[in-house]
Design a protein around this motif. Structure first.
Motif, PDB file in Angstrom:
ATOM      1  N   VAL A  47      33.783  44.399  43.570  1.00 48.30           N
ATOM      2  CA  VAL A  47      33.608  43.196  42.749  1.00 48.30           C
ATOM      3  C   VAL A  47      32.992  43.555  41.416  1.00 48.30           C
ATOM      4  CG1 VAL A  47      32.401  40.976  42.557  1.00 48.30           C
ATOM      5  CG2 VAL A  47      33.446  41.640  44.728  1.00 48.30           C
ATOM      6  N   GLN A  63      35.399  36.331  41.637  1.00 44.64           N
ATOM      7  CA  GLN A  63      34.629  36.845  42.774  1.00 44.64           C
ATOM      8  C   GLN A  63      33.163  37.057  42.426  1.00 44.64           C
ATOM      9  OE1 GLN A  63      35.412  37.150  45.950  1.00 44.64           O
ATOM     10  NE2 GLN A  63      37.388  36.231  45.458  1.00 44.64           N
ATOM     11  N   THR A 117      30.143  35.001  44.291  1.00 48.19           N
ATOM     12  CA  THR A 117      29.013  35.675  44.924  1.00 48.19           C
ATOM     13  C   THR A 117      27.692  35.080  44.462  1.00 48.19           C
ATOM     14  OG1 THR A 117      30.217  37.773  45.122  1.00 48.19           O
ATOM     15  CG2 THR A 117      27.816  37.885  45.194  1.00 48.19           C
TER      16      THR A 117
END
Length: 270
Positions: free
Chosen positions: A174, A116, A120
């Motif tokens: 995250v 993740q 991003t």
């Protein structure tokens, strides 16, 4: 090398074929775009080898620029590179590195990123990647982490600025998962993760991130990267100077144990 040449060699070859056919017919990129039903910018990127052509590109383009058989044969060899072309030479060296030492002052290093966190960063990239390109890059980045447990084991060292640990990339959840990943990887016996504390007023790392690498032939190299440009350094004096800078940064960093405690503390506060 500029980021605009990110495609694989086969993509650039296909693009060159399309451009040659188009120019031979006196067709403009706008004419071709109108004929195939895609934007002019996409046509330009296909010809530069920056974008894969749409699946029906050859069928739609052939009536206007000809060369259907030539394009078909060229398209049969199309393949995307796992990484941007400017990164590939380093990636090849990294896979077989004996030792690898990294210093990062903006983001967690790719060899330590969670899925993740990586997604991003790549989704927000200035390169404006398409969703399928983002996923391909994410998986390629995660695949590099096989280096952690590859046999024979490589010796890996990571120095990271404390400020990087507090930036909530992708949001707090995250970032918390990313910090926990650092704690997990840091337990491997061949990996050391050390934090450079904010209490240090100055150190040689202010010049930017760096990677120091030793090949299987025991050759010492350095890798520098900035704004989608990269440099492999093999000149002995330059590599030696970077080793000295890295050593000075490491001397000011927390120990691996102290670093783990700080990482856990920051994760708990998110």
């Amino acid at each position: 090398m500029s980021a605009k040449n990110e495609g694989s060699a086969s993509m650039r070859m296909f693009g060159a074929v399309v451009r040659a056919l188009r120019e031979a017919r006196g067709v403009t990129t706008k004419d071709l775009a109108d004929a195939v039903g895609y934007s002019q910018s996409l046509i330009i990127k296909v010809e530069r080898g920056e974008r894969m052509p749409p699946p029906d590109f050859v069928t739609r383009a052939e009536p206007l620029i000809g060369g259907g058989e030539v394009m078909t044969r060229a398209a049969a060899h199309l393949e995307r590179g796992e990484f941007p072309s400017w990164f590939e030479p380093y990636a090849d060296l990294e896979r077989s590195a004996v030792t690898l030492y990294k210093y990062d002052n903006f983001v967690i290093n790719g060899l330590l990123q969670t899925e993740q966190y990586a997604r991003t960063l790549l989704s927000d990239s200035a390169a404006m990647l398409e969703p399928d390109d983002v996923e391909r890059r994410v998986q390629a980045r995660l695949a590099r982490q096989a280096l952690h447990t590859r046999a024979p084991l490589a010796q890996l060292g990571f120095l990271v600025e404390e400020s990087v640990l507090s930036r909530p990339v992708g949001g707090k959840d995250v970032q918390r998962a990313q910090l926990n990943r650092l704690l997990e990887v840091g337990q491997l016996r061949n990996i050391a993760i050390q934090v450079v504390p904010l209490t240090d007023e100055a150190h040689p790392g202010f010049n930017g991130p760096m990677t120091l690498l030793e090949t299987t032939e025991r050759k010492q190299l350095a890798y520098l990267e900035v704004q989608a440009r990269s440099f492999l350094v093999d000149e002995r004096d330059e590599v030696s100077s970077l080793h000295q800078q890295y050593a000075m940064i490491r001397a000011q960093a927390l120990s691996a144990r102290e670093s783990a405690q700080l990482i856990a503390k920051i994760a708990g506060e998110l």
